[in-house]
Motif scaffolding. Structure first.
Motif, short mmCIF file in Angstrom:
data_model
loop_
_atom_site.label_atom_id
_atom_site.label_comp_id
_atom_site.label_asym_id
_atom_site.label_seq_id
_atom_site.Cartn_x
_atom_site.Cartn_y
_atom_site.Cartn_z
N HIS A 37 0.83 -1.21 0.00
CA HIS A 37 0.00 0.00 0.00
C HIS A 37 0.86 1.27 0.00
O HIS A 37 0.46 2.29 -0.55
N LEU A 93 0.53 4.32 -2.67
CA LEU A 93 0.37 5.71 -2.24
C LEU A 93 1.43 6.61 -2.88
O LEU A 93 1.14 7.76 -3.25
N ASN A 143 0.61 9.72 -5.28
CA ASN A 143 1.18 11.03 -4.95
C ASN A 143 1.93 11.61 -6.15
O ASN A 143 1.89 12.82 -6.41
N ILE A 153 -6.63 1.44 0.84
CA ILE A 153 -6.49 2.70 0.11
C ILE A 153 -7.85 3.21 -0.33
O ILE A 153 -8.62 2.49 -0.98
#
Length: 295
Positions: free
Chosen positions: A50, A54, A58, A98
């Motif tokens: 995860h 992320l 981003n 998420i």
């Protein structure tokens, strides 16, 4: 470059779930971006956790991707990793913790009735393509068709004597839509006078043809609308979908029931149709502010 697992997944969703070509292309674009990030980071799918996802999301945000685009990416990856887990291709699903970013709700661009009239008055009715353009615009505004539905519309789908057409929308759902008299008249003129000239000696079942006598494409309709909007001196970001939004908004403003509009647009969920009630309320407020003596 897509991994073998990604290619297998795309084939699976097209065959097993019967998704449209455009939907599969959208998934493919998302997976292409993720595959590039995997390559940059020199990671395999089995190494993705995860934190890695992320970091990828981003990066998209830093590149200026909108929240709606990132939300779609999360949906794509969620479904992809669920497939990998089901097929025992990964040990764990990194997407379970998420959440997608909240989409900022924005109202679609809508033309006023006066702007629609200006747009519909643009085509040159003395030319073959002008008559086609007039019939195409009138039909889009009269029915709220999606552009993909318009370009796939065939002669057998028209029932002008009954004032109806049939189309296959999202999810392969068939629906019957009434056509107004004005659109019927222009369609009849186009089919009688212009389409045979465009078709020449070729064969095509699709109703709307380009200047080479072949079925007009989605991109062709998009470019055509942009050109006609410029000639109409309309300063809004208008696409073929804008006429669909305008159709829904105008009939709601004139008293149509929301459920009827849902049926006409082919929405499976009425919450999708409810966006147009916000537009109508915005118009209501505008009229109130303009005409009420104490507004």
């Amino acid at each position: 470059m897509l991994t073998a697992e990604m290619q297998d997944y795309l084939r699976a969703i097209q065959v097993e779930r019967g998704l449209s070509v455009n939907t599969v292309k959208a998934y493919q674009q998302d997976l292409n971006a993720f595959a590039r990030f995997l390559e940059e980071q020199q990671k395999g799918l089995s190494q993705v956790d995860h934190v890695f996802v992320l970091a990828f999301l981003n990066q998209l945000r830093e590149k200026g991707r909108a929240n709606s685009s990132i939300a779609r990416m999360v949906t794509t990856l969620r479904k992809f990793f669920a497939y990998l887990k089901k097929e025992n291709l990964v040990a764990h699903d990194p997407m379970q913790t998420i959440k997608p970013p909240k989409k900022a709700q924005h109202l679609p661009a809508v033309l006023t009735v006066e702007e629609v009239d200006r747009l519909l008055a643009v085509p040159d009715l003395t030319s073959t393509l002008g008559i086609r353009n007039k019939a195409l615009l009138e039909l889009l505004y009269a029915t709220g068709l999606r552009v993909s539905e318009l370009v796939h519309l065939k002669l057998d789908d028209l029932h002008l004597d009954l004032g109806l057409l049939q189309t296959i929308g999202k999810g392969d759902k068939e629906r019957i839509i009434p056509i107004g008299e004005v659109a019927i008249d222009w369609l009849s003129t186009y089919l009688r006078d212009s389409r045979p000239k465009l078709l020449k000696k070729q064969k095509a079942d699709q109703i709307f043809l380009n200047d080479h006598g072949r079925p007009i494409s989605r991109q062709g309709v998009w470019l055509l609308i942009k050109q006609l909007v410029a000639k109409a001196d309309i300063h809004k970001d208008v696409s073929p979908h804008t006429l669909r939004h305008s159709f829904a908004t105008h009939i709601l403003e004139n008293g149509a029931d929301l459920r009827i509009v849902q049926e006409l647009l082919g929405h499976s969920d009425i919450s999708t149709t409810q966006i147009y009630t916000h537009i109508s309320k915005g118009r209501l407020t505008q009229v109130y502010d303009q005409f009420h003596p104490r507004a």
